[in-house]
Design a protein around this motif. Structure first.
Motif, short mmCIF file in Angstrom:
data_model
loop_
_atom_site.label_atom_id
_atom_site.label_comp_id
_atom_site.label_asym_id
_atom_site.label_seq_id
_atom_site.Cartn_x
_atom_site.Cartn_y
_atom_site.Cartn_z
N ALA A 24 -2.20 30.18 -9.13
CA ALA A 24 -3.52 30.63 -9.56
C ALA A 24 -4.59 29.58 -9.24
N LEU A 25 -4.22 28.32 -9.38
CA LEU A 25 -5.08 27.21 -8.98
C LEU A 25 -4.39 26.49 -7.82
N PRO A 26 -5.09 26.24 -6.71
CA PRO A 26 -4.46 25.49 -5.63
C PRO A 26 -4.02 24.10 -6.11
N LEU A 27 -2.77 23.78 -5.87
CA LEU A 27 -2.21 22.50 -6.30
C LEU A 27 -1.98 21.61 -5.08
N TYR A 28 -2.42 20.37 -5.19
CA TYR A 28 -2.19 19.42 -4.10
C TYR A 28 -0.71 19.07 -4.02
N TRP A 29 -0.17 19.05 -2.81
CA TRP A 29 1.22 18.63 -2.60
C TRP A 29 1.29 17.70 -1.39
N CYS A 30 2.35 16.91 -1.36
CA CYS A 30 2.62 16.07 -0.19
C CYS A 30 4.12 15.89 -0.04
N ARG A 31 4.52 15.53 1.16
CA ARG A 31 5.95 15.36 1.45
C ARG A 31 6.14 14.09 2.27
N TYR A 32 7.19 13.36 1.93
CA TYR A 32 7.60 12.20 2.70
C TYR A 32 8.99 12.50 3.27
N ASP A 33 9.10 12.44 4.59
CA ASP A 33 10.33 12.82 5.26
C ASP A 33 11.17 11.60 5.61
N PRO A 59 0.83 -1.21 0.00
CA PRO A 59 0.00 0.00 0.00
C PRO A 59 0.86 1.26 0.00
N ILE A 60 0.28 2.35 -0.47
CA ILE A 60 0.98 3.63 -0.45
C ILE A 60 0.87 4.21 0.96
N PRO A 61 1.98 4.46 1.64
CA PRO A 61 1.90 4.99 3.00
C PRO A 61 1.42 6.44 3.01
N PRO A 62 0.84 6.87 4.11
CA PRO A 62 0.42 8.27 4.20
C PRO A 62 1.64 9.19 4.23
N PRO A 63 1.52 10.40 3.66
CA PRO A 63 2.65 11.32 3.66
C PRO A 63 2.92 11.89 5.04
N SER A 64 4.11 12.45 5.22
CA SER A 64 4.46 13.14 6.46
C SER A 64 3.67 14.43 6.59
N ALA A 65 3.38 15.07 5.46
CA ALA A 65 2.60 16.31 5.45
C ALA A 65 1.96 16.44 4.08
N GLU A 66 0.85 17.17 4.00
CA GLU A 66 0.18 17.41 2.73
C GLU A 66 -0.65 18.68 2.83
N GLY A 67 -1.03 19.20 1.68
CA GLY A 67 -1.84 20.41 1.66
C GLY A 67 -2.05 20.87 0.24
N VAL A 68 -2.43 22.13 0.08
CA VAL A 68 -2.57 22.73 -1.24
C VAL A 68 -1.81 24.05 -1.24
N THR A 69 -1.29 24.40 -2.39
CA THR A 69 -0.54 25.64 -2.51
C THR A 69 -1.47 26.85 -2.36
N THR A 70 -0.89 27.94 -1.90
CA THR A 70 -1.66 29.18 -1.74
C THR A 70 -1.15 30.29 -2.65
N THR A 71 -0.07 30.04 -3.40
CA THR A 71 0.53 31.08 -4.23
C THR A 71 0.34 30.84 -5.72
#
Length: 297
Positions: free
Chosen positions: A17-26, A3-15
């Motif tokens: 024009a369209l909010p872009l989904y992002w995630c990070r694995y630490d 399975p794909i593990p959950p990311p360490s953090a995730e969100g959407v960009t605020t800068t």
């Protein structure tokens, strides 16, 4: 497939024009951050996972769904171009990343990394990348793209995939197990990318937003990146499978233009992180270790 593990953090960009989904694995003890760019165009980051998270053993890894695909879809019918994607990448880096910039691009993501580096060298976007890792890069010009399309089409109608398609139709899965039938249908749609089509079982399913893919390729016109790449002075690694439907000659021209290190993988098509992961990740880690001293603070 794990399975794909959950990311360490995730969100959407605020800068953007369209909010872009992002995630990070630490990583537990990171040696820096890698910005991992998915392919398509018009696809999403999920299909790089979980295999590409091997990179997160030693590095923090930042990913995002590019505009128009995945969790960054939009109903706006304004054509999305390669310029849009480059500008979005600049905004993502400015908002979410500090320090040296290492771009790890797969397929279209490798071309996006190159386009971004070209634009940064011309002073049109910032920050400039410090290193490039280009895995199965998309064709460098229109001629090689046409060759890729012809090769992929021939594979999809060739004996191996035709036999797989007949087996599925005779299986009765459409009625007995619709989800399994859907999964198998996806596998058949991308089997021609693999040196051994049976390995497609290990690829996480994905979808491409067709209008986004079309608008981005159309925005490139009669493109050829070779001359622009020759002007770059940046450490780079190019990895390509010898059985990739994208011509090996394109990847070789990419490495030559950049003066890059290269690895040509036997028994490997377009998806080395599934087909030859040990050799791929060993080469990437070695390159990153040897070029770490070239990075700024």
């Amino acid at each position: 497939m794990p399975p794909i593990p959950p990311p360490s953090a995730e969100g959407v960009t605020t800068t953007t024009a369209l909010p872009l989904y992002w995630c990070r694995y630490d990583a537990p003890q990171p040696k820096g951050t890698l910005v991992l760019l998915h392919g398509g165009p018009g696809a999403h980051l999920d299909y790089l996972l979980p295999q590409m998270l091997e990179l997160a053993r030693h590095h923090d890894v930042l990913l995002y769904d590019q505009r128009g695909g995945g969790r960054s879809k939009t109903d706006d019918r304004t054509p999305i171009t390669w310029h849009t994607q480059v500008e979005d990448l600049a905004a993502v880096l400015a908002e979410l990343h500090d320090g040296p910039v290492t771009l790890v691009g797969y397929s279209w993501g490798a071309m996006l990394a190159m386009l971004y580096a070209i634009e940064a060298a011309a002073g049109r976007v910032a920050p400039a990348p410090d290193r490039l890792v280009l895995i199965s890069p998309a064709p460098l010009n229109r001629s090689w793209r046409a060759e890729f399309e012809a090769t992929f089409s021939a594979r999809q109608t060739g004996p191996a995939v035709t036999a797989m398609r007949a087996e599925l139709q005779a299986s009765g899965l459409r009625e007995s197990d619709p989800e399994a039938y859907k999964q198998r249908s996806f596998e058949l749609s991308v089997a021609g990318y693999f040196a051994d089509p049976s390995r497609v079982h290990d690829l996480t399913p994905f979808r491409v937003t067709g209008r986004v893919q079309q608008s981005i390729w159309e925005s490139l016109g009669d493109f050829d990146l070779r001359d622009a790449l020759r002007t770059l002075r940046i450490p780079a690694l190019v990895v390509h499978g010898r059985q990739d439907p994208i011509p090996l000659a394109s990847a070789q021209a990419c490495a030559a233009a950049l003066g890059a290190e290269s690895l040509w993988l036997d028994d490997c098509g377009h998806v080395p992180y599934v087909e030859q992961p040990a050799r791929l990740f060993a080469a990437v880690e070695d390159f990153l270790a040897r070029t770490a001293s070239s990075l700024g603070p």
